[in-house]
Design a protein around this motif. Structure first.
Motif, PDB file in Angstrom:
ATOM      1  N   LEU A 293       0.844  -1.198   0.000  1.00  0.00           N
ATOM      2  CA  LEU A 293       0.000   0.000   0.000  1.00  0.00           C
ATOM      3  C   LEU A 293       0.879   1.248   0.000  1.00  0.00           C
ATOM      4  O   LEU A 293       1.708   1.421   0.903  1.00  0.00           O
ATOM      5  N   HIS A 294       0.710   2.074  -1.013  1.00  0.00           N
ATOM      6  CA  HIS A 294       1.433   3.356  -1.067  1.00  0.00           C
ATOM      7  C   HIS A 294       0.400   4.457  -0.887  1.00  0.00           C
ATOM      8  O   HIS A 294      -0.452   4.678  -1.757  1.00  0.00           O
ATOM      9  N   PHE A 295       0.478   5.163   0.242  1.00  0.00           N
ATOM     10  CA  PHE A 295      -0.495   6.210   0.547  1.00  0.00           C
ATOM     11  C   PHE A 295       0.221   7.559   0.546  1.00  0.00           C
ATOM     12  O   PHE A 295       1.179   7.760   1.300  1.00  0.00           O
ATOM     13  N   GLY A 296      -0.253   8.464  -0.299  1.00  0.00           N
ATOM     14  CA  GLY A 296       0.465   9.721  -0.467  1.00  0.00           C
ATOM     15  C   GLY A 296      -0.283  10.945   0.045  1.00  0.00           C
ATOM     16  O   GLY A 296      -1.512  10.989   0.051  1.00  0.00           O
ATOM     17  N   TYR A 297       0.489  11.917   0.508  1.00  0.00           N
ATOM     18  CA  TYR A 297       0.044  13.266   0.853  1.00  0.00           C
ATOM     19  C   TYR A 297      -0.910  13.384   2.035  1.00  0.00           C
ATOM     20  O   TYR A 297      -1.837  14.198   2.001  1.00  0.00           O
ATOM     21  N   PRO A 298      -0.787  12.605   3.111  1.00  0.00           N
ATOM     22  CA  PRO A 298      -1.669  12.818   4.273  1.00  0.00           C
ATOM     23  C   PRO A 298      -1.583  14.232   4.847  1.00  0.00           C
ATOM     24  O   PRO A 298      -2.587  14.737   5.374  1.00  0.00           O
ATOM     25  N   PRO A 299      -0.412  14.939   4.780  1.00  0.00           N
ATOM     26  CA  PRO A 299      -0.388  16.304   5.325  1.00  0.00           C
ATOM     27  C   PRO A 299      -1.244  17.301   4.540  1.00  0.00           C
ATOM     28  O   PRO A 299      -1.508  18.402   5.028  1.00  0.00           O
ATOM     29  N   LEU A 300      -1.693  16.904   3.325  1.00  0.00           N
ATOM     30  CA  LEU A 300      -2.528  17.797   2.522  1.00  0.00           C
ATOM     31  C   LEU A 300      -3.986  17.347   2.506  1.00  0.00           C
ATOM     32  O   LEU A 300      -4.785  17.886   1.744  1.00  0.00           O
ATOM     33  N   MET A 301      -4.345  16.362   3.334  1.00  0.00           N
ATOM     34  CA  MET A 301      -5.708  15.828   3.365  1.00  0.00           C
ATOM     35  C   MET A 301      -6.279  16.044   4.765  1.00  0.00           C
ATOM     36  O   MET A 301      -5.849  15.420   5.735  1.00  0.00           O
ATOM     37  N   ALA A 302      -7.250  16.939   4.841  1.00  0.00           N
ATOM     38  CA  ALA A 302      -7.729  17.422   6.149  1.00  0.00           C
ATOM     39  C   ALA A 302      -8.180  16.297   7.075  1.00  0.00           C
ATOM     40  O   ALA A 302      -7.848  16.295   8.264  1.00  0.00           O
ATOM     41  N   GLU A 303      -8.943  15.320   6.550  1.00  0.00           N
ATOM     42  CA  GLU A 303      -9.436  14.243   7.413  1.00  0.00           C
ATOM     43  C   GLU A 303      -8.307  13.374   7.936  1.00  0.00           C
ATOM     44  O   GLU A 303      -8.423  12.745   8.989  1.00  0.00           O
ATOM     45  N   MET A 304      -7.197  13.326   7.194  1.00  0.00           N
ATOM     46  CA  MET A 304      -6.092  12.462   7.583  1.00  0.00           C
ATOM     47  C   MET A 304      -5.209  13.068   8.678  1.00  0.00           C
ATOM     48  O   MET A 304      -4.600  12.343   9.449  1.00  0.00           O
ATOM     49  N   TYR A 305      -5.132  14.394   8.730  1.00  0.00           N
ATOM     50  CA  TYR A 305      -4.300  14.998   9.780  1.00  0.00           C
ATOM     51  C   TYR A 305      -5.125  15.581  10.924  1.00  0.00           C
ATOM     52  O   TYR A 305      -4.575  16.022  11.930  1.00  0.00           O
ATOM     53  N   ARG A 306      -6.458  15.563  10.778  1.00  0.00           N
ATOM     54  CA  ARG A 306      -7.306  16.085  11.866  1.00  0.00           C
ATOM     55  C   ARG A 306      -7.221  15.158  13.080  1.00  0.00           C
ATOM     56  O   ARG A 306      -7.029  13.947  12.949  1.00  0.00           O
ATOM     57  N   ASN A 307      -7.362  15.714  14.262  1.00  0.00           N
ATOM     58  CA  ASN A 307      -7.294  14.956  15.524  1.00  0.00           C
ATOM     59  C   ASN A 307      -5.988  14.171  15.635  1.00  0.00           C
ATOM     60  O   ASN A 307      -5.972  12.983  15.970  1.00  0.00           O
ATOM     61  N   ARG A 308      -4.905  14.884  15.302  1.00  0.00           N
ATOM     62  CA  ARG A 308      -3.569  14.306  15.431  1.00  0.00           C
ATOM     63  C   ARG A 308      -3.402  13.031  14.583  1.00  0.00           C
ATOM     64  O   ARG A 308      -2.745  12.079  14.952  1.00  0.00           O
ATOM     65  N   GLY A 309      -4.041  13.064  13.398  1.00  0.00           N
ATOM     66  CA  GLY A 309      -3.859  11.971  12.444  1.00  0.00           C
ATOM     67  C   GLY A 309      -4.624  10.720  12.775  1.00  0.00           C
ATOM     68  O   GLY A 309      -4.203   9.606  12.411  1.00  0.00           O
ATOM     69  N   GLU A 310      -5.771  10.868  13.429  1.00  0.00           N
ATOM     70  CA  GLU A 310      -6.550   9.699  13.862  1.00  0.00           C
ATOM     71  C   GLU A 310      -6.921   8.790  12.692  1.00  0.00           C
ATOM     72  O   GLU A 310      -6.796   7.556  12.777  1.00  0.00           O
ATOM     73  N   GLU A 311      -7.387   9.367  11.588  1.00  0.00           N
ATOM     74  CA  GLU A 311      -7.787   8.564  10.428  1.00  0.00           C
ATOM     75  C   GLU A 311      -6.590   7.859   9.803  1.00  0.00           C
ATOM     76  O   GLU A 311      -6.690   6.708   9.360  1.00  0.00           O
ATOM     77  N   LEU A 312      -5.456   8.533   9.747  1.00  0.00           N
ATOM     78  CA  LEU A 312      -4.260   7.938   9.162  1.00  0.00           C
ATOM     79  C   LEU A 312      -3.784   6.752   9.999  1.00  0.00           C
ATOM     80  O   LEU A 312      -3.418   5.696   9.458  1.00  0.00           O
ATOM     81  N   VAL A 313      -3.811   6.927  11.308  1.00  0.00           N
ATOM     82  CA  VAL A 313      -3.416   5.834  12.205  1.00  0.00           C
ATOM     83  C   VAL A 313      -4.357   4.641  12.017  1.00  0.00           C
ATOM     84  O   VAL A 313      -3.916   3.483  11.975  1.00  0.00           O
ATOM     85  N   LYS A 314      -5.647   4.919  11.860  1.00  0.00           N
ATOM     86  CA  LYS A 314      -6.625   3.849  11.678  1.00  0.00           C
ATOM     87  C   LYS A 314      -6.345   3.070  10.388  1.00  0.00           C
ATOM     88  O   LYS A 314      -6.392   1.833  10.375  1.00  0.00           O
ATOM     89  N   LEU A 315      -6.046   3.790   9.312  1.00  0.00           N
ATOM     90  CA  LEU A 315      -5.768   3.146   8.025  1.00  0.00           C
ATOM     91  C   LEU A 315      -4.519   2.267   8.109  1.00  0.00           C
ATOM     92  O   LEU A 315      -4.517   1.114   7.653  1.00  0.00           O
ATOM     93  N   ILE A 316      -3.469   2.801   8.712  1.00  0.00           N
ATOM     94  CA  ILE A 316      -2.221   2.047   8.827  1.00  0.00           C
ATOM     95  C   ILE A 316      -2.417   0.823   9.716  1.00  0.00           C
ATOM     96  O   ILE A 316      -1.914  -0.271   9.415  1.00  0.00           O
ATOM     97  N   ALA A 317      -3.169   0.988  10.801  1.00  0.00           N
ATOM     98  CA  ALA A 317      -3.411  -0.119  11.725  1.00  0.00           C
ATOM     99  C   ALA A 317      -4.161  -1.253  11.032  1.00  0.00           C
ATOM    100  O   ALA A 317      -3.844  -2.440  11.224  1.00  0.00           O
ATOM    101  N   GLN A 318      -5.150  -0.876  10.212  1.00  0.00           N
ATOM    102  CA  GLN A 318      -5.909  -1.890   9.475  1.00  0.00           C
ATOM    103  C   GLN A 318      -5.008  -2.660   8.515  1.00  0.00           C
ATOM    104  O   GLN A 318      -5.094  -3.887   8.400  1.00  0.00           O
TER     105      GLN A 318
END
Length: 328
Positions: A293-318
């Motif tokens: 999985l190559h996931f790009g540009y989380p710092p430019l995606m509001a939902e991914m960096y909101r709440n200290r990156g909660e959504e990004l952490v969830k995606l990586i954990a899955q």
């Protein structure tokens, strides 16, 4: 260069022809609206120089552009024989003339040019190069100047060509030092065709892997707008399976890249639907068979960096959980 100057003495035994040739760079760098006779020799009469011009041109070492007083009537008919600019027929010789004062190894300006640290605007080099190319194509060169309505400044069109029933204006692509030199309110800037493509690390990496034979699916989120349709069409043309999510009522993310000669690139970016991309929007089976999985540009995606990156952490954990379960 010494051989050229020796040949010029055959045209004019006083050395004036050689002086005229040697002073071409000085006249262009001075931003004058005509060739300045004083650069060649103080006190020389314009008539004497005009007498030498035909012989100098016949040596094919010099190109000339005459001022067109009224291009609308006809440039040859309105040519000002006493107002002209001179260019060398070889831009390499032009640079050699510009740094003729010392040996190259001792010339500080020349060394800065080689190391790309010369702070001056080298627009006159571009101008000479364009004159060389236009002349090589069989064009007769003319230029035109216009007075400003608000100052004593003269605006200049570097080259005017007559092509069929049209008059073509040519401006050499000169680097600028400050953006405001180019982008000014009310100014029209002539552009070439736009280069439209999917860019960025995600699309570039995915398409590169596809070209190398990997089984790749590109996933993202677009709007239902024309930009979104364009992105999906480009991916289909490259044979990449369509994993794009389409959001009604949202705009597709895009970036406009301004590439101004002499200045670093400038990006105008609209995050669009990227700002609402989140883990819950990914279909359950979309990542089921994914090995990498190559996931790009989380710092430019509001939902991914909101709440200290909660959504990004969830995606990586899955994804980590899935990979571990496959290994077991």
């Amino acid at each position: 260069m010494d051989l050229y100057e020796e040949d010029f003495t055959k045209i004019d035994g006083t050395g004036l022809a050689g002086d005229i040739y040697d002073s071409i760079p000085a006249s262009l760098t001075g931003n004058a609206s005509r060739y300045m006779l004083s650069n060649a020799r103080e006190g020389i009469r314009a008539e004497r120089v005009r007498e030498l011009i035909p012989d100098i041109l016949s040596s094919y070492t010099v190109n000339i552009a005459y001022h067109a007083n009224n291009p609308a009537v006809g440039m040859s008919l309105e040519k000002d024989a006493g107002r002209y600019k001179l260019y060398t027929s070889d831009v390499g010789l032009f640079v050699t003339l510009a740094f003729k004062d010392k040996k190259y190894t001792d010339n500080m300006i020349y060394n800065k040019l080689l190391s790309d640290k010369l702070e001056t605007n080298l627009g006159y080099v571009y101008e000479n190069a364009v004159a060389q190319m236009l002349t090589a194509k069989g064009n007769h060169l003319f230029y035109y100047t216009m007075k400003s309505d608000t100052s004593n400044h003269l605006y200049e069109i570097d080259f005017i060509l007559s092509v069929g029933n049209n008059i073509t204006l040519v401006f050499p692509n000169q680097p600028v030092e400050r953006l405001e030199e180019l982008l000014q309110p009310g100014k029209l800037i002539h552009m070439e065709e736009a280069d439209v493509h999917t860019g960025g690390s995600v699309a570039n990496t995915g398409l590169a892997l596809k070209f190398l034979g990997a089984d790749v699916t590109l996933m993202g989120k677009t709007g239902s707008d024309p930009f979104g349709s364009m992105v999906r069409t480009l991916l289909q043309e490259h044979g990449v399976p369509d994993g794009m999510l389409v959001a009604e009522g949202e705009s597709t993310s895009y970036s406009m890249v301004l590439v101004v000669p002499g200045i670093d690139r400038i990006f105008l970016h609209n995050p669009g639907a990227n700002d609402t991309f989140c883990t819950s929007g990914i279909p359950e089976d979309a990542l089921k068979e994914v090995a990498l999985l190559h996931f790009g540009y989380p710092p430019l995606m509001a939902e991914m960096y909101r709440n200290r990156g909660e959504e990004l952490v969830k995606l990586i954990a899955q994804e980590v959980k899935k990979q571990l379960s496959h290994r077991n």
